[in-house]
Design a protein around this motif. Sequence first.
Motif, mmCIF file in Angstrom:
data_model
loop_
_atom_site.group_PDB
_atom_site.id
_atom_site.type_symbol
_atom_site.label_atom_id
_atom_site.label_comp_id
_atom_site.label_asym_id
_atom_site.label_seq_id
_atom_site.Cartn_x
_atom_site.Cartn_y
_atom_site.Cartn_z
ATOM 1 N N TRP A 65 -54.080 -30.242 -123.793
ATOM 2 C CA TRP A 65 -53.274 -30.919 -124.819
ATOM 3 C C TRP A 65 -52.703 -32.225 -124.273
ATOM 4 C CZ3 TRP A 65 -48.445 -32.817 -125.827
ATOM 5 C CH2 TRP A 65 -48.024 -32.886 -127.158
ATOM 6 N N LEU A 66 -52.223 -32.205 -123.054
ATOM 7 C CA LEU A 66 -51.636 -33.405 -122.456
ATOM 8 C C LEU A 66 -52.695 -34.476 -122.210
ATOM 9 C CD1 LEU A 66 -49.306 -31.608 -119.885
ATOM 10 C CD2 LEU A 66 -48.524 -33.012 -121.810
ATOM 11 N N ARG A 67 -53.855 -34.068 -121.718
ATOM 12 C CA ARG A 67 -54.926 -35.034 -121.460
ATOM 13 C C ARG A 67 -55.353 -35.714 -122.753
ATOM 14 N NH1 ARG A 67 -60.457 -34.179 -120.435
ATOM 15 N NH2 ARG A 67 -60.341 -32.930 -122.348
ATOM 16 N N ASP A 68 -55.428 -34.941 -123.837
ATOM 17 C CA ASP A 68 -55.831 -35.515 -125.119
ATOM 18 C C ASP A 68 -54.848 -36.566 -125.622
ATOM 19 O OD1 ASP A 68 -58.029 -33.894 -125.089
ATOM 20 O OD2 ASP A 68 -57.256 -32.434 -126.533
ATOM 21 N N ARG A 69 -53.634 -36.537 -125.131
ATOM 22 C CA ARG A 69 -52.614 -37.517 -125.546
ATOM 23 C C ARG A 69 -52.366 -38.569 -124.481
ATOM 24 N NH1 ARG A 69 -52.849 -33.208 -128.029
ATOM 25 N NH2 ARG A 69 -52.143 -32.941 -130.194
ATOM 26 N N GLY A 70 -53.291 -38.639 -123.532
ATOM 27 C CA GLY A 70 -53.261 -39.713 -122.551
ATOM 28 C C GLY A 70 -52.258 -39.563 -121.434
ATOM 29 N N ILE A 71 -51.707 -38.373 -121.254
ATOM 30 C CA ILE A 71 -50.731 -38.157 -120.184
ATOM 31 C C ILE A 71 -51.470 -37.878 -118.875
ATOM 32 C CG2 ILE A 71 -48.806 -36.751 -119.368
ATOM 33 C CD1 ILE A 71 -48.165 -38.517 -121.767
ATOM 34 N N GLY A 72 -51.113 -38.621 -117.852
ATOM 35 C CA GLY A 72 -51.792 -38.448 -116.568
ATOM 36 C C GLY A 72 -50.941 -38.895 -115.402
ATOM 37 N N ARG A 73 -51.586 -39.385 -114.370
ATOM 38 C CA ARG A 73 -50.956 -39.689 -113.086
ATOM 39 C C ARG A 73 -49.756 -40.610 -113.229
ATOM 40 N NH1 ARG A 73 -51.558 -43.641 -109.108
ATOM 41 N NH2 ARG A 73 -53.073 -44.740 -110.412
ATOM 42 N N ARG A 74 -48.623 -40.167 -112.661
ATOM 43 C CA ARG A 74 -47.364 -40.918 -112.563
ATOM 44 C C ARG A 74 -46.623 -41.080 -113.887
ATOM 45 N NH1 ARG A 74 -48.744 -40.023 -108.039
ATOM 46 N NH2 ARG A 74 -48.607 -41.401 -106.214
ATOM 47 N N ASP A 75 -47.111 -40.498 -114.955
ATOM 48 C CA ASP A 75 -46.349 -40.539 -116.202
ATOM 49 C C ASP A 75 -45.146 -39.605 -116.073
ATOM 50 O OD1 ASP A 75 -47.937 -42.339 -117.639
ATOM 51 O OD2 ASP A 75 -49.321 -40.764 -118.275
ATOM 52 N N VAL A 76 -43.971 -40.114 -116.389
ATOM 53 C CA VAL A 76 -42.764 -39.301 -116.366
ATOM 54 C C VAL A 76 -42.553 -38.722 -117.757
ATOM 55 C CG1 VAL A 76 -40.272 -39.255 -115.978
ATOM 56 C CG2 VAL A 76 -41.737 -40.719 -114.561
ATOM 57 N N VAL A 77 -42.519 -37.405 -117.838
ATOM 58 C CA VAL A 77 -42.349 -36.720 -119.123
ATOM 59 C C VAL A 77 -41.130 -35.808 -119.027
ATOM 60 C CG1 VAL A 77 -43.362 -35.151 -120.808
ATOM 61 C CG2 VAL A 77 -44.816 -36.816 -119.617
ATOM 62 N N ALA A 78 -40.112 -36.107 -119.819
ATOM 63 C CA ALA A 78 -38.908 -35.278 -119.837
ATOM 64 C C ALA A 78 -39.149 -34.039 -120.691
ATOM 65 C CB ALA A 78 -37.732 -36.073 -120.384
ATOM 66 N N ILE A 79 -38.565 -32.920 -120.279
ATOM 67 C CA ILE A 79 -38.649 -31.659 -121.026
ATOM 68 C C ILE A 79 -37.237 -31.221 -121.348
ATOM 69 C CG2 ILE A 79 -39.552 -29.305 -121.057
ATOM 70 C CD1 ILE A 79 -41.326 -30.157 -118.631
ATOM 71 N N TRP A 80 -36.893 -31.225 -122.637
ATOM 72 C CA TRP A 80 -35.553 -30.799 -123.056
ATOM 73 C C TRP A 80 -35.699 -29.592 -123.967
ATOM 74 C CZ3 TRP A 80 -31.360 -33.516 -126.498
ATOM 75 C CH2 TRP A 80 -30.090 -33.044 -126.114
#
Length: 559
Positions: A65-80
């Motif tokens: 799911w994350l790869r399909d949305r372009g999330i990859g190396r060094r992306d900072v993703v907050a989880i709340w």
Amino acid sequence: MRSLRAQLAADPSIGAGNVLASVIAHGADLTGPGLTFDTAVDHFPAEHPLTLGELDDRVQARTSWLRDRGIGRRDVVAIWATEAADIVLSYLALTRVGAIPALMNGKMAPAIADEYIRRLRVTGVLADAAHRPLLQEAPILGEPKELGSGDPAKAPEHYRHHQDDPVVITHTSGTTGVPKAVLHSHTTLYAALKHLLTMPQAQGTNRILNALPIPHTATILMVNQVLGNRAEMLLLSSQDAPTVLRKIESWKPHGVYGFAVTWAGLAREDLSKHDLDSVRMWFNTGDCAHEPHIRKLVSVGTRETVTKQGRTTVRGSHFIDGLGSSEMGHNGFHVTHTIDSEHYGRCIGKPYQFAEATVLDSNGSELPPGKVGLLGFKSPSVSPGYWNDSVNTYKFRLNGWFLTGDLVYRDETGHYFHLDRVPDAVAGFDGPQLYTSMSEERILAALPEVLDCTVIIVQDDGRFVTDILLELSSTADPAADRDARVREAVGEEVAATIRRMSVVGQDDVPVTVTGKVRKVALRAERASGGEASSGALVSATQSTGGAGGGESIEARAGR
């Protein structure tokens, strides 16, 4: 053939970003234990014990799911989010694609959350249904539960971490406002666990109830530890005492991990009314625990011991206390208590074998046994620094040591004793020696009817005064005169500064998102003129050996 634990300990590539994949690569049984959550995970019901294979499949779905949305190396993703599954599974998936998850406590105030996210400079945010509407301008990627809809068969190849790669950001308690963002690398957050893999597995660690705050560094450590130990663990989304007691009775853990606030909550309960026999060990991290709370816990449960007749089970459990913080990366100290323990007085024990500690003056010079000073800490587990905050990163380094923000001393045997947090104390070589945490310890030990207490020091007309808040048991008379007993407990120096004592309820004291008392808020409320009494009142002065000489210790740090 070497055991799996030995293989993991010898693997130079393993770290906090790839434990799950490494355990599988080293041949762990896919039908063996993964993790258990207190809420549903995709099509699995709450408290379904995910096998290692099922856990990996659910993480792979989220990775896709994350790869399909372009999330990859060094992306900072907050989880709340609030649920343990949302946070832990998202963390595992984000590290697989080389992203940097930033875990946020669900109790954080919305305005502070917005500012914290802004300072992180995130690529996106995963926020659950309860928290998503509270964010004003944050770039929302989706809700954590949505990630489970990804196709695990289409998951990308696991990102290959370098030892210095950032793998997760956690935050401090935020006792003074916006929490500091603590960075952990692939190597630092696994360094202590790698050492523990070379040691015999401790009693009580094969079936663990995790009552630690889920977004905290300690929970990430526990996830990676149980995966490497091939142990079972149930992660609780809520850490209040009634929930913890219910889960101990129903799930029968051998070990319970938590913060001091959880032990204080359990100590308020009548533990004799609960079936706690399964518990062999209580493990505390963060702030060290209070003696009366520990004594109540070690009086229940059971433990194995070796006698002349061989190994046998006896009444009473172990309590492993110490001192830890997000920045330290793992508990830095440890001391074990049983029913027979007498080594209290806020003793945090000795450093772990992988760590070093010392007591410093303000110039970074090491102080001898018996002298109070700043706790300096060295360990391969220490955080590389604060994300996007080089000022604080270097502020808390002194002469090669990380400053934890604690005032301590050590005795001739090498045991360390915790007196207070730097911003909460007043200590001077030529002036008063006033420690709030130690005063609380002494009051609790001397007055059995006091369930918990808070001591704060403020300035009033140029002098230091102490206010004491007492939380009493339901059977105690709130109108009773406890003045003399409290004054005797805290000692003459603190007693001379007492301005007032108050009886309060459990909910009358402001706390942080992890349950720590916000003494800065209490000081602001009670300081003369309504102005906050800042940490500038803290000045711990230590002798440098000259007649009448001294060195001023002034520091700030936050766990």
